[in-house]
Design an enzyme around this catalytic site. Sequence first.
Site, PDB file in Angstrom:
ATOM      1  N   ASP A 226       0.807  -1.229   0.000  1.00 51.39           N
ATOM      2  CA  ASP A 226       0.000   0.000   0.000  1.00 51.39           C
ATOM      3  C   ASP A 226       0.838   1.276   0.000  1.00 51.39           C
ATOM      4  OD1 ASP A 226       0.907  -0.169   2.581  1.00 51.39           O
ATOM      5  OD2 ASP A 226      -0.994   0.385   3.501  1.00 51.39           O
ATOM      6  N   GLU A 227       2.054   1.182  -0.516  1.00 58.57           N
ATOM      7  CA  GLU A 227       2.913   2.367  -0.553  1.00 58.57           C
ATOM      8  C   GLU A 227       3.685   2.447  -1.866  1.00 58.57           C
ATOM      9  OE1 GLU A 227       4.233   2.593   4.156  1.00 58.57           O
ATOM     10  OE2 GLU A 227       5.644   1.846   2.666  1.00 58.57           O
TER      11      GLU A 227
HETATM   12 MG   LIG Z   1      -1.330   2.484   4.550  1.00 59.08          MG
END
Ligand SMILES: [Mg+2]
Length: 428
Positions: A112-113
């Site tokens: 998620d990055e």
């Molecule tokens: Mg996150």
Amino acid sequence: MPASLPSSPPLRWLFLDLNSYFASVEQQICPKLQGKPVAVVPMMSDATCAIAASAQAKKFGVKTGTNVGEAKRMCPGLQLVLADHSRYVAYHERIKAEIERHYPIEVVGSIDEMGLLLDGRHQDEKVAVDLAHRIKQGIRENVGEVITCSVGIAPNRFLAKLASDIVKPDGLTVLHLHEMPQKIAHWQITDLCGIGRRMEPRFHAAGIHSIEKLWAATSQQLHQIWGGVGGDRFWQELHGQDLGHFATQHSSIGHSHVLAPEFRYHAQAVIVAKRLLSKAASRLRRTEYRAQGLSLSVRAEGQPLRGDAQSRLSQPLSDTFTLMRLLDRLWPEVMRQIRWSRVKKISVTLHDLQSNAEPQQLELFPELQPAKPVVLARQEKLSQIMDTLNQRYGRDSVALGFLPNQVKTFSGTKIAFDRIPKQQEFQE
Ligand SMILES: [Mg+2]
């Protein structure tokens, strides 16, 4: 004109962090979860911990790592959703594709990055902010309206990631170096990426209790606290230097698993350990690495007992056969440490990795029965054939050290928070 001050280097990075990622994906897929407090869990048991919490659940104090039984008490009406990692990987791919419609991704930090290295034109604050808005809007429109992200824009990747943490959810923060450390003066030092709870006492011993003090510390002080160049590097990144970045290099490959209650007896637990090792070894081969160390750790059920053991080989290798023999030697050691209790959690890690590109020295192992180089090469080849069969016919079609159907009910690709499984892993 802060941009012209030497202390304010250009805004070179845009870092994007998806908010409550797994929970948001679940809410996106299942509209009746939208607006509700949701916790994503690895199994349906009060004894386990949440691996993600929706924004609504976070308001009640539920977060990653909160015990599920406790989370239910903290947040009445909490909806539990069983993690489905293939969904998170599928959305990860869609999000990346959407971002790349606007600007190329330089580095994928985790599932998620993502980090974007801004070119000259995009280093202009207005242009960078506009890019961030377009990406956010694109994700909302083309991936899902409840998938939000927090964006940080700053001189280096470290500060951009830090900036993305300043406003959540759906934040957008530009952080110039001259705004440091005031902009995060209210944070704890352990809120910073790279400073874990375990390091805290060392900071306190050095008289560093606040962000202000950390900012004022010298590179030498941090060197001492870290006990090495990690401290100098942290200092440089915190102070806005762009140290460049390197292609992700593996330093270890590990898998861990919290056992379902029916797998916690010794006879089943050892199979889970072997399953984890064969998975790690398969990943090792796919990423073209060899490992020189193996560590095994177990946690007992219902009591604070832990067993740890490791072994180092005189040369790096990647064949499952040798690694399984090593595991067989470590297993009784860790079990003794937990007094042969039922096993709650097992972690297997291959470390001291070396790229296959480096020449392999063919020495004998001091730790094992000497194996001839030709035997080793054959075992490695055979391990690769197992990988191929498992890719083609489904995971655990061929296994070593346990019967394939002994693990069917337990295995599943688990997600780690620091890396994204490749699609092939769902077959490993
Ligand atoms: Mg996150």
